[in-house]
Design an enzyme around this catalytic site. Structure first.
Site, PDB file in Angstrom:
ATOM      1  CD  GLU A 158     -17.194  11.835 -42.024  1.00 47.91           C
ATOM      2  OE1 GLU A 158     -17.582  12.899 -42.537  1.00 47.91           O
ATOM      3  OE2 GLU A 158     -17.171  10.755 -42.644  1.00 47.91           O
ATOM      4  CG  ASN A 201     -17.191   5.907 -38.308  1.00 45.48           C
ATOM      5  OD1 ASN A 201     -16.310   5.044 -38.341  1.00 45.48           O
ATOM      6  ND2 ASN A 201     -17.878   6.274 -39.388  1.00 45.48           N
ATOM      7  CG  HIS A 237     -13.301   6.051 -47.099  1.00 47.30           C
ATOM      8  ND1 HIS A 237     -14.135   5.173 -47.763  1.00 47.30           N
ATOM      9  CD2 HIS A 237     -14.041   6.580 -46.096  1.00 47.30           C
ATOM     10  CE1 HIS A 237     -15.326   5.183 -47.188  1.00 47.30           C
ATOM     11  NE2 HIS A 237     -15.294   6.020 -46.164  1.00 47.30           N
ATOM     12  CD  GLU A 266     -17.646   5.288 -43.387  1.00 48.52           C
ATOM     13  OE1 GLU A 266     -17.333   5.967 -44.383  1.00 48.52           O
ATOM     14  OE2 GLU A 266     -18.283   5.749 -42.431  1.00 48.52           O
ATOM     15  CG  ASP A 268     -13.715   2.795 -50.126  1.00 50.94           C
ATOM     16  OD1 ASP A 268     -12.885   3.485 -49.493  1.00 50.94           O
ATOM     17  OD2 ASP A 268     -14.763   3.278 -50.599  1.00 50.94           O
TER      18      ASP A 268
HETATM   19  O1  9MR Z   1     -21.344   6.206 -49.483  1.00 53.71           O
HETATM   20  C1  9MR Z   1     -22.115   7.316 -49.120  1.00 53.71           C
HETATM   21  C2  9MR Z   1     -22.637   7.976 -50.387  1.00 53.71           C
HETATM   22  O2  9MR Z   1     -23.583   7.140 -51.012  1.00 53.71           O
HETATM   23  C3  9MR Z   1     -23.256   9.321 -50.047  1.00 53.71           C
HETATM   24  O3  9MR Z   1     -23.588   9.975 -51.252  1.00 53.71           O
HETATM   25  C4  9MR Z   1     -22.277  10.146 -49.248  1.00 53.71           C
HETATM   26  C5  9MR Z   1     -22.880  11.463 -48.924  1.00 53.71           C
HETATM   27  O4  9MR Z   1     -22.237  12.111 -47.887  1.00 53.71           O
HETATM   28  O5  9MR Z   1     -21.932   9.441 -48.069  1.00 53.71           O
HETATM   29  C6  9MR Z   1     -21.264   8.273 -48.336  1.00 53.71           C
HETATM   30  O6  9MR Z   1     -20.878   7.636 -47.126  1.00 53.71           O
HETATM   31  C7  9MR Z   1     -19.997   8.370 -46.278  1.00 53.71           C
HETATM   32  C8  9MR Z   1     -20.204   7.860 -44.883  1.00 53.71           C
HETATM   33  O7  9MR Z   1     -21.548   7.976 -44.525  1.00 53.71           O
HETATM   34  C9  9MR Z   1     -19.341   8.590 -43.884  1.00 53.71           C
HETATM   35  N1  9MR Z   1     -17.942   8.565 -44.266  1.00 53.71           N
HETATM   36  C10 9MR Z   1     -17.664   8.937 -45.600  1.00 53.71           C
HETATM   37  C11 9MR Z   1     -18.504   8.157 -46.586  1.00 53.71           C
HETATM   38  C12 9MR Z   1     -18.123   8.523 -47.962  1.00 53.71           C
HETATM   39  O8  9MR Z   1     -18.434   9.882 -48.200  1.00 53.71           O
END
Ligand code: 9MR
Length: 448
Positions: A158, A201, A237, A266, A268
Site C-alpha cells: 500500500e 501488494n 476487497h 485478500e 472478500d
Molecule cells: O484484517 C486485518 C485486521 O485484522 C487488522 O485490524 C487491520 C489493521 O490494519 O489489518 C487488516 O488487514 C489489512 C491487510 O493487512 C492489508 N490490506 C488491508 C487489510 C484490511 O485492512
C-alpha cells in the site's frame, strides 16, 4: 506439497471408483471436492488469511485444513507484531501459523515487511540514515528467520495514494527515504531469501485506474531496470460501493504481461446469496483466465472473524456453513461438492446437496438436502460414500442401507417420502474421521 496432493488425489479417486463399482455414480470421478484441491488441479493455490489465536478452535482449524492449501498470517508478521521494540523480534504467533501450515503442506504468504500502517511509533521517530538501516534490518531479520518457508512475501504494501493523483502515499519511508525506498526494500529482500517470490501488494488497484496505472509504471520500470520483483498482489476487497471492476481480468493480464505473477491476495466481497456468489465467480474466472494468476487468497476463513464481519464477506458463514459463494467458487474451480441432479421415473427428479454442519476433533456432521424437481415425488434415494478409514456412526431423518465395505450408504426416506414439486427435506449423519477429514461424495438423487 506435491506428494501430499498426489496422495490426496489417489485417495479421492479410489473412493470414487469404489462407489462407481457399487452404485454406478457416473460423472463424479476425479472431481476434487475442496477449494484447495480444485485450485491445485488447475495449477493454482487457494488460500486464506489466518489468525493464530483461532487455530485452537476445532471448527476453524478443520475448515482451514480441509479447504485451503495456502495461508497468510492476517496480522502476525506485521512490523508492530514482530518488532515492536527496535531489534527485539517476537516470532511466536507467526511461527505458530507457519508450523501449522507446514504440517499440512500449505504454502505461506508472508505479509508484510514495509507498510505505513501497523508500524510501531519508534520507526517514525528515526532520522533518515537510521530509518534506512532499520528498514533493511527488519527485512533481513524477518526474511532470514523464515527463509525457505515462505512462498511469496508482500515486501511493500500500500505505497500509493487513492484517487486520481497516482502519487506515493506519505509514510516515514516515503517522506524520509524518497521514492527509492521501494526499490531498496526489494533488493534487500532478494538478498535475504532468494527462494521467496517478492510481491508488491495494494488495494483499489483491481481495475485500471490512476492508482493501478502508477503501480503498473513502477513494476514496468523495475522489470526494465532489473530491480527484483516477481509478483503483484491485488487485494480485492469488494463491496457495493466498490464492486468487482468490469476490467478486472484485463488489469490482471496487463500486469502479467510485464513478466510478473499476479495473485489475488485478500479477497472478500460484502453481501450475501447469489449476488455475492456471482461476484466471487467473476474473480475466480478472471484468475483462471490469466495464466500467470498463481492463486487466490480470501481474507479469512469465516464471517465470524472477518475484519468486516458485519458485511459477511467470506465463503463460510459464522457457523462455518458453506455459503452460496462457496459453491460458486468451487464449481468455477472445476470442483464438485457431489450431489446434483438425478434421474427418476416419469417426470420425477430430485437433487441432493451436501453441507457440513458441525465439526469436532474426531468427527463431523453432514447434512444432505433432498429437493424435488418440478414435479411432486413419492420417494427418493441418495448414495453417500465416505473414504476409509472414515466411518458413518449415526444417521438421522432417513433409513440407510449399506454396501459390504461399510463405506457406501444409500439413504431412503423414513416412512413417507413424498415431496411436493420444489419442496425439500434433509437427512444427516455423523462421520468418524479417524484422521481423514475429507468430505463424503454424494451421489445422484434418484426420485420415484
Ligand atoms: O484484517 C486485518 C485486521 O485484522 C487488522 O485490524 C487491520 C489493521 O490494519 O489489518 C487488516 O488487514 C489489512 C491487510 O493487512 C492489508 N490490506 C488491508 C487489510 C484490511 O485492512
Amino acid at each position: 506439497m506435491r506428494t501430499r496432493i498426489r496422495r490426496a488425489l489417489v485417495v479421492t479417486t479410489a473412493g470414487v471408483l469404489g462407489a462407481v463399482g457399487v452404485l454406478s455414480l457416473a460423472g463424479t470421478a476425479n472431481a476434487a471436492s475442496t477449494l484447495g484441491a480444485s485450485a491445485a488441479a488447475k495449477g493454482r493455490y487457494f488460500g486464506t488469511a489466518v489468525a493464530a489465536n483461532h487455530l485452537g478452535e476445532a471448527q476453524y482449524a478443520s475448515t482451514l485444513d480441509t479447504e485451503f492449501n495456502a495461508v497468510t498470517p492476517e496480522n502476525e508478521m506485521k512490523w508492530d507484531a514482530v518488532e515492536a521494540t527496535r531489534n527485539s523480534f517476537n516470532y511466536g504467533p507467526a511461527d505458530q501459523i507457519v508450523s501449522h501450515a507446514q504440517g499440512k503442506g500449505m504454502k505461506v504468504r508472508g505479509h508484510t515487511l514495509v507498510w505505513y500502517s501497523q508500524l510501531p511509533g519508534w520507526v517514525g521517530g528515526l532520522g533518515t540514515d537510521d530509518l534506512r538501516s532499520a528498514m533493511n534490518n527488519h527485512i533481513t531479520q524477518v526474511m532470514t528467520h523464515y527463509k525457505g518457508k515462505i512462498y511469496a512475501w508482500d515486501v511493500v504494501n500500500e505505497a500509493f495514494q487513492d484517487g486520481s493523483s497516482g502519487a506515493r502515499r506519505s509514510s516515514p519511508f516515503q517522506d524520509k527515504l524518497g521514492n527509492g525506498y521501494i526499490e531498496e526494500a526489494f533488493r534487500t529482500a532478494r538478498a535475504a531469501d532468494s527462494g521467496a517470490k517478492l510481491c508488491y501488494n495494494d488495494y483499489n488497484t483491481d481495475g485500471q485506474n490512476a492508482k493501478s496505472n502508477a503501480v503498473y509504471s513502477m513494476v514496468k520500470d523495475f522489470k526494465q531496470r532489473g530491480v527484483p520483483i516477481d509478483c503483484v498482489g491485488f487485494q480485492s476487497h469488494f463491496n457495493s460501493a466498490s464492486p468487482v471492476p468490469s476490467d478486472y481480468q484485463a488489469n490482471l493480464q496487463r500486469f502479467a504481461d510485464l513478466g510478473v505473477d499476479v495473485q489475488i491476495t485478500e479477497l472478500d466481497i460484502e453481501g450475501s446469496g447469489s449476488a455475492q456468489a456471482t461476484s466471487y465467480g467473476k474473480v475466480v474466472n478472471a484468475c483462471l483466465a490469466v495464466s500467470r494468476c498463481a492463486g487466490i487468497t480470501v481474507w479469512g476463513v469465516t464471517d465470524k472473524y472477518s475484519w468486516r464481519s458485519s458485511g459477511t464477506p467470506l465463503l463460510f458463514d459464522s457457523n462455518y456453513s458453506k455459503k452460496p459463494a462457496y459453491d460458486t467458487v468451487l464449481s468455477a474451480l472445476g470442483g464438485t461438492s457431489g450431489g446434483g441432479s438425478g434421474g427418476g421415473t416419469g417426470g420425477a427428479t430430485c437433487t441432493a446437496t451436501y453441507t457440513r454442519t458441525d465439526t469436532w476433533s474426531d468427527r463431523f456432521n453432514g447434512q444432505v438436502t433432498v429437493k424435488a424437481g418440478s414435479s411432486a415425488i413419492t420417494g427418493w434415494t441418495v448414495p453417500v460414500t465416505v473414504t476409509s478409514p472414515q466411518r458413518i456412526s449415526t444417521t438421522w431423518n432417513g433409513s440407510p442401507t449399506w454396501d459390504g465395505s461399510g463405506n457406501v450408504m444409500t439413504m431412503k426416506p423414513n416412512g413417507n417420502g413424498s415431496l411436493a414439486a420444489g419442496a425439500s427435506t434433509t437427512f444427516g449423519f455423523t462421520v468418524m474421521t479417524d484422521g481423514n477429514t475429507s468430505a463424503p461424495t454424494i451421489g445422484a438423487c434418484t426420485a420415484s
